[in-house]
Design a protein around this motif. Structure first.
Motif: not given
Length: 623
Positions: A209-222
């Motif tokens: 993962s990286d910083a951009w991935s963390m945003n992808v993760l939380i966005k898609e999780l929601l």
């Protein structure tokens, strides 16, 4: 249009037409936001231009096309993953590369639905179920695990616990190491602190993962929680393993030869090492213990810096990088400095919605003169930065291998300081919704690790610039970093008031520090017996503590008895051989050493005075 296209290229912004719609993606972590507004204003013209020229996201379409990898038991690591895997073999290094996310949930949360959303997310992104271990040939490979393994959300009821216990548990969860060979490399916890309030934590290892991935993760999780349907997300044509296989094949085939040559040219000759004094001895083996100091640069400073950058045809990031380099020059006197900065590494549009370690590091080397003005330094850094962005596809880790550096185990490779400007437009801000649950950031998390000596992370917040200065706490004290933050602001005030002032004349001290240096220290008085000479005082001390250490220099130590004996012998020699008298003056031409102190004391004991002469003083002046 020509000017707009130039600004799009210079800011590392990528455009693509998909189904007749213009897609905009910032390939670098920092860019001029005004360019985005101009793109929106001329959207239809840009669509026509791109369609007419049949251009995609970049000039080298071959580099940007990523094929699906052939099925295999294991897949190679990307260049970045190889380095992280090595660093993670040490316990502290493993923990330092944990990336946490902590949120507050308020409302009627369905924990089972949240867990189901996690399982759908893990099924969608293969990298979230990837582990790293040796294959039959002893080579470290990445192995994708089946999607049928159920992910469990750790739950704890903390409604009877206080805030301090909660913070301790959150920190404990964040700092727990991962086993890269066993996995999973993602974990999540849900702590209920009230009937309608939860603290949600998830931690993922940097190797996936990286910083951009963390945003992808939380966005898609929601999104998965809210819709309860994986079909709501556009299917992924490729996965991270496909990117890793493709990247390594491109490197083997020499597709980035020109980029490789650029970076090797940048680092020709002797590689400079930052000589910034620490408060504590640098550990022999690199550590990651850290702290963070927050600093706000007021709107007046921020606006002036932006105006200067715009007038020079550059960006705010270039101005901040110039300020940090100018401050390091004032601290060290070094005019050849290397500072790292990160880019997203997602030049292909298909990577925008991917989770994985795509981040690349650019090592910005700037050579300048102390007599250069800040404006000249800015333009120098502008040229270096644009060159680095143009050649950003070449992996930093491949560069390290090519340079064959003599590694210092107590330092990071190639540079000790990294600078970044956070793109707040790409980060989720404020509150979000998880169905009927309000989601907001958790403020109780503490920063305990830092990967470099210093990490300067800047962000525009309103009219101000906020700086987070991370530091290695095994080398620097917090007070030193706080002072450094103040010096950075003062330096910016000075150079923005007069960008033509030579760097070696830039005033970075506060009024209080100037007062301390010019008055307080100058007026400091140390009481000593006015009726005794230095020789008498030394003799008394030597009589009281003959076996205490009186002198230490580069591993050599002399007790008071030894220093007394050696200086007495020299005094006797001067009196007996040269008939030294009280009015005589004797020159001492020695480098700083234990012998120099013996000589000074011996001359005084002989009754003469001394004159210190630098060894490299011209002969005529010595005579």
């Amino acid at each position: 249009m020509k000017e707009l296209l130039k600004d799009i290229r210079d800011n590392n912004i990528v455009l693509e037409v998909v189904d007749g719609e213009l897609k905009v993606f910032a390939g670098a972590a920092e860019f001029d936001r005004s360019v985005i507004s101009r793109i929106k204003e001329r959207k239809s013209e840009l669509v026509q231009f791109l369609l007419a020229n049949k251009q995609g996201a970049a000039e080298d379409s071959a580099w940007l096309h990523i094929p699906v990898a052939a099925p295999a038991a294991g897949y190679p690591l990307s260049s970045s993953q190889k380095r992280i895997w090595i660093l993670s073999q040490f316990k502290e290094g493993n923990i330092a590369y944990n990336i946490p996310g902590v949120y507050v949930f308020e409302g009627g949360l369905d924990a089972a639905l949240l867990e189901a959303a996690f399982n759908k997310l893990i099924a969608r992104h293969e990298i979230l179920r990837t582990i790293f271990r040796e294959d039959a040939n002893g080579e470290i490979m990445q192995f994708v695990q089946p999607a049928d393994a159920a992910f469990k959300l750790a739950y704890r009821d903390l409604r009877d616990q206080d805030d301090e216990q909660l913070k301790a548990l959150v920190q404990q969860e964040i700092n727990k190491p991962f086993d890269l060979a066993v996995g999973p490399l993602l974990r999540a916890g849900l702590y209920q602190v009230a009937d309608q309030r939860w603290i949600f934590t998830y931690t993922i290892h940097h190797i996936i993962s990286d910083a951009w991935s963390m945003n992808v993760l939380i966005k898609e999780l929601l999104q998965l929680y809210n819709t309860d349907a994986a079909a709501a997300l556009t299917p992924l044509r490729i996965q991270y393993k496909d990117y890793a296989v493709w990247q390594q094949s491109q490197l083997r085939e020499g597709a980035l030869k020109d980029q490789r040559n650029y970076w090797l040219q940048q680092f020709e000759g002797e590689i400079p090492v930052l000589q910034l004094p620490g408060d504590k001895p640098r550990p022999v083996i690199k550590t990651f213990n850290g702290g963070i100091v927050e600093k706000r640069l007021p709107a007046a400073v921020s606006n002036k810096l932006k105006a200067l950058a715009q007038a020079q045809g550059g960006t705010l990031f270039m101005g901040l990088l110039a300020a940090v380099k100018a401050l390091l020059f004032r601290y060290t006197g070094q005019t050849d400095l290397i500072i790292g900065s990160s880019v997203l590494g997602r030049d292909n549009f298909e990577l925008e919605s991917q989770i994985g370690f795509y981040l690349n590091i650019l090592a910005m080397r700037t050579r300048f003169n102390g007599t250069d003005t800040f404006r000249e330094l800015f333009n120098n850094i502008k040229k270096v930065t644009l060159g680095a962005y143009e050649h950003q596809l070449y992996p930093f880790d491949e560069l390290l291998d090519e340079l064959h550096l003599q590694r210092d185990t107590g330092r990071s490779a190639l540079f000790d300081v990294i600078v970044g400007l956070q793109n707040m437009n790409s980060m989720p801000t404020g509150t979000q919704q998880l169905g009927n649950v309000k989601v907001s950031a958790y403020e109780g998390q503490e920063h305990q690790y830092n990967k470099f000596d210093f990490t300067f992370l800047f962000a525009e917040v309103g009219d101000e610039i906020h700086a987070s200065i991370g530091y290695n706490s095994d080398i620097y004290n917090r007070s030193t970093v706080e002072r450094l933050g103040g010096h950075l602001e003062q330096l910016l005030v000075a150079v923005l008031s007069d960008p033509e002032i030579p760097l070696n004349q830039v005033d970075y001290l506060s009024k209080a520090e100037k007062q301390q240096l010019s008055i307080t220290f100058a007026e400091s008085k140390v009481p000593y017996p006015a009726d005794k000479t230095v020789v008498q005082l030394f003799n008394e001390q030597a009589a009281r503590t003959p076996d205490n250490i009186a002198l230490a220099f580069e591993g050599q130590e002399l007790t008071y008895r030894q220093l007394q004996e050696q200086s007495d012998r020299l005094a006797y020699y001067l009196r007996s051989s040269y008939q030294v008298k009280a009015d005589d003056v004797i020159g001492i031409m020695l480098d700083r050493s234990a012998s120099m102190i013996v000589a000074l004391l011996g001359v005084l004991k002989s009754g003469a005075a001394y004159v210190a002469i630098e060894p490299d003083t011209p002969r005529a002046r010595k005579e």
